[in-house]
Design an enzyme around this catalytic site. Structure first.
Site, short mmCIF file in Angstrom:
data_model
loop_
_atom_site.label_atom_id
_atom_site.label_comp_id
_atom_site.label_asym_id
_atom_site.label_seq_id
_atom_site.Cartn_x
_atom_site.Cartn_y
_atom_site.Cartn_z
N TYR A 65 22.15 73.05 55.10
CA TYR A 65 20.78 72.65 55.40
C TYR A 65 20.06 73.94 55.68
CZ TYR A 65 21.56 67.60 56.02
OH TYR A 65 21.82 66.27 55.83
N SER A 91 29.79 69.68 56.30
CA SER A 91 28.35 69.68 56.57
C SER A 91 27.95 70.81 57.53
CB SER A 91 27.96 68.34 57.20
OG SER A 91 26.68 68.40 57.76
N HIS A 142 20.93 60.78 49.23
CA HIS A 142 21.46 60.90 50.58
C HIS A 142 22.01 59.55 51.06
CE1 HIS A 142 21.00 64.26 53.65
NE2 HIS A 142 21.63 63.34 54.37
N LYS A 185 22.13 69.53 45.89
CA LYS A 185 22.38 68.12 46.19
C LYS A 185 21.08 67.44 46.62
CE LYS A 185 25.05 65.21 49.40
NZ LYS A 185 24.16 64.84 50.50
N THR A 218 21.50 71.06 50.28
CA THR A 218 20.88 69.72 50.31
C THR A 218 19.37 69.88 50.35
OG1 THR A 218 22.81 68.80 51.41
CG2 THR A 218 20.77 67.55 51.61
C1 LIG Z 1 27.06 59.22 58.35
C2 LIG Z 1 26.53 60.09 57.26
C3 LIG Z 1 26.24 61.41 57.52
C4 LIG Z 1 25.75 62.24 56.51
N1 LIG Z 1 25.51 63.56 56.77
C5 LIG Z 1 25.11 64.36 55.76
C6 LIG Z 1 24.96 65.76 55.98
O1 LIG Z 1 25.21 66.27 57.07
N2 LIG Z 1 24.55 66.52 54.93
C7 LIG Z 1 24.28 65.99 53.69
O2 LIG Z 1 23.91 66.71 52.77
N3 LIG Z 1 24.43 64.67 53.46
C8 LIG Z 1 24.86 63.86 54.46
N4 LIG Z 1 25.05 62.54 54.20
C9 LIG Z 1 24.86 62.01 52.84
C10 LIG Z 1 26.18 62.11 52.07
O3 LIG Z 1 26.51 63.45 51.81
C11 LIG Z 1 26.08 61.40 50.71
O4 LIG Z 1 24.98 61.87 50.01
C12 LIG Z 1 25.98 59.89 50.83
O5 LIG Z 1 26.79 59.41 51.88
C13 LIG Z 1 26.40 59.25 49.52
O6 LIG Z 1 26.30 57.87 49.56
P1 LIG Z 1 27.52 56.90 49.92
O7 LIG Z 1 27.62 56.92 51.41
O8 LIG Z 1 27.09 55.60 49.36
O9 LIG Z 1 28.76 57.46 49.26
C14 LIG Z 1 25.53 61.70 55.21
C15 LIG Z 1 25.85 60.37 54.95
C16 LIG Z 1 26.34 59.56 55.96
C17 LIG Z 1 26.69 58.13 55.63
#
Ligand SMILES: Cc1cc2nc3c(=O)[nH]c(=O)nc-3n(C[C@H](O)[C@H](O)[C@H](O)COP(=O)(O)O)c2cc1C
Length: 409
Positions: free
Chosen positions: A155, A131, A302, A278, A181
Site C-alpha cells: 500500500y 500484506s 478487492h 493489483k 494495490t
Molecule cells: C479480510 C480481508 C483483508 C484484506 N486485506 C487486504 C490487504 O491488506 N491488501 C490487499 O491488497 N488486499 C486485501 N484484501 C483483498 C484480497 O487481497 C483479495 O483481493 C480479495 O480477498 C479477493 O476476493 P476473495 O476474497 O473473493 O478471494 C483483503 C481481503 C479480505 C477478505
C-alpha cells in the site's frame, strides 16, 4: 441372529476423532463449509471484518455468481489418466495456477496469523502475498517459510520513505515480487464494520466481552497472545500502543491518494524484481499496465470491499487477455471458491487465480491445518474438473473449454 449382530454385520462405527481441529476439517467439504465453521468459531465482529464488503455487498456476491455464469464444454475420450495442473508464475514453476492474495490482519483469526498461511502456502508450493497491513513482519514470515515463494503487497503510504524502507526489507528477505494495490485511494465503506464498531486493534466494550464469552476458544487465544499490531509499519501510528482507530480513519490518513501511473517508475527504481499491479478493473487500465511494462496485473475489486458495483474479475479475463496478448501475466482475483473456478478463469485466458477469503475462512476454521485443507480442496477440485472436461494440463485450458450459460427467458 440377534438384532445387534444383524446391525453389526451391516454397519461399521466410525473411529472417534479426538482432535477437534481434525474433526472439524474432516467434515468441511468446500469453502462454504469452512466459512460456516469460521462464523461459528469467531466473534461476530471478527467474522464480519473478514466476510464483509462495501456498501450493499453486490460486488461481493457478483464476484462469485459470475463464475456460475460460465459453464464447461466438457470433452470426452481424451485419456485423462494423467492430470497435471502445473504452470509457471513470474518465471518460476508452480504446481497449479494459484497464488494467495494479501489479507491484512490475519492474527485476528488465528494467533499464528500470516505465519500459518505462509507455511501452508510453502508446503503447497504456491506464492503467498504478505500484506503491508500484515500482523507478522516481512522478516518473521520469511523465517517461518524459508523456502516459500513470497510476494510483498504494497500500500503506498504518503510517507514514501516508509515505502522505500519496506521495499528494501522485502528485498533483503528475498521476497520475489511486489504487488502494488491500486484500488484503495480511499477506503470503501464496509458497513458491517461500522455497525460493529470494528477498530484496530480491537476495542474492548461490553458487546466485545459478551461476544468473547460466546467464543471462548478464540478469546483464550486472543488474550494469551502478544498484542496484535501492524508488524510492517511500526511507528506509522497504529498498533504501537496508540488509541484504536477505525480502518477507514487509518487508511485515509496514511495512504497516498495522489498515486498515479507515473509512480510505477518510482517503484522500478526502488524494486528490482517483478511488479504486479493489483486492482485493475478495466481493459483500458490493463493495456496501460502492459505499456508501462509491468509483469502482471491482478484483475481485482478487492473482493468487493472497495467500490460496490465494480465488474466481476472473471468477466474481465477474456477481454483483457485479448487486449494485452502475452505482454503480461493476468491473475483473476475475487470470488474463487472452487477448483473448477480456477479451470474456468485459466481457460478464459488468466495465467492464474488468487484467493483471499478462501484462505482466511480456513485460517479461522482450523488455523494452519485449515489453510492446508483449503489448498488441498482447491487442488482436488481443479484436478477433478480437469479430468471431467478432458483437460490434462494447463495447455488444454483453452477458451473453447467454457461458454457463457445461455440466459433463459
Ligand atoms: C479480510 C480481508 C483483508 C484484506 N486485506 C487486504 C490487504 O491488506 N491488501 C490487499 O491488497 N488486499 C486485501 N484484501 C483483498 C484480497 O487481497 C483479495 O483481493 C480479495 O480477498 C479477493 O476476493 P476473495 O476474497 O473473493 O478471494 C483483503 C481481503 C479480505 C477478505
Amino acid at each position: 441372529m440377534s438384532i445387534f449382530e444383524t446391525l453389526r454385520s451391516v454397519v461399521r462405527f466410525r473411529a472417534v476423532e479426538l482432535d477437534p481441529v481434525a474433526r472439524r476439517l474432516a467434515r468441511a467439504a468446500d469453502v462454504g463449509d469452512l466459512r460456516r465453521i469460521a462464523r461459528r468459531r469467531l466473534p461476530g465482529g471478527v467474522f464480519d471484518y473478514i466476510d464483509g464488503a462495501a456498501e450493499d455487498e453486490r460486488t461481493l456476491g457478483d464476484n462469485t455468481a459470475a463464475f456460475a455464469r460460465y459453464r464447461f464444454r466438457p470433452r470426452v475420450l481424451r485419456d485423462v489418466s494423467s492430470i497435471d495442473p502445473a504452470t509457471s508464475l513470474l518465471g518460476r514453476p508452480a504446481p497449479m495456477p494459484l497464488a494467495l492474495s494479501p489479507t491484512g490482519f490475519a492474527r485476528i483469526a488465528d494467533p499464528e496469523g500470516e505465519l500459518a498461511v505462509a507455511r501452508a502456502a510453502a508446503r503447497a508450493g504456491l506464492p503467498y502475498t504478505l500484506s503491508t497491513l500484515g500482523t507478522r513482519s516481512i522478516e518473521e514470515v520469511r523465517a517461518a517459510a524459508p523456502d516459500g515463494r513470497l510476494w510483498f503487497q504494497v500500500y503506498v503510504w504518503r510517507d514514501r520513505g516508509l515505502v522505500k524502507e519496506m521495499l528494501s526489507r522485502a528485498a533483503d528477505a528475498t521476497y520475489e515480487a511486489i504487488v502494488i494495490t491500486v484500488d484503495t485511494a480511499v477506503l470503501g465503506l464496509r458497513e458491517r464494520d461500522v455497525r460493529r464498531g470494528f477498530s484496530l486493534p480491537p476495542r474492548i466494550g461490553l458487546d466485545t466481552i459478551v461476544d468473547g464469552a460466546l467464543h471462548p476458544g478464540w478469546t483464550w487465544d486472543f488474550v494469551r497472545a502478544e498484542p496484535i499490531r501492524f508488524a510492517n509499519v511500526v511507528g506509522a501510528g497504529v498498533g504501537d500502543g496508540g488509541d484504536p482507530v477505525s480502518l477507514s480513519e487509518y487508511v485515509n490518513a496514511q495512504f497516498d491518494p495522489s498515486l498515479s501511473w507515473d509512480d510505477v517508475e518510482w517503484f522500478r527504481s526502488n524494486w528490482h524484481g517483478p511488479i504486479v499491479i493489483k486492482g485493475i478493473q478495466t481493459v483500458d487500465d490493463a493495456v496501460i499496465a502492459a505499456e508501462r511494462g509491468v509483469d502482471a496485473v491482478a484483475l481485482s475489486n478487492h473482493g468487493g470491499r472497495q467500490l460496490d458495483d465494480a465488474p466481476a474479475p472473471v468477466d474481465l479475463v477474456a477481454p483483457v487477455r485479448d487486449a494485452v496478448g502475452d505482454r503480461l501475466e493476468v491473475y483473476c482475483d475475487g470470488g474463487v471458491r472452487r477448483g473448477s473456478d480456477i479451470l474456468k478463469a485459466v481457460s478464459l485466458g488468466a495465467t492464474a487465480c488468487m484467493v483471499g477469503r478462501a484462505h482466511f475462512y480456513a485460517l479461522g476454521a482450523g488455523g494452519e491445518r485449515g489453510v492446508d485443507h483449503v489448498l488441498s480442496l482447491l487442488d482436488g477440485g481443479l484436478r477433478r474438473a480437469m479430468a471431467l472436461t478432458g483437460c490434462g494440463s494447463v495447455a488444454d485450458m483453452v477458451p473453447e473449454l467454457v461458454e457463457p450459460v445461455p440466459v433463459r427467458a
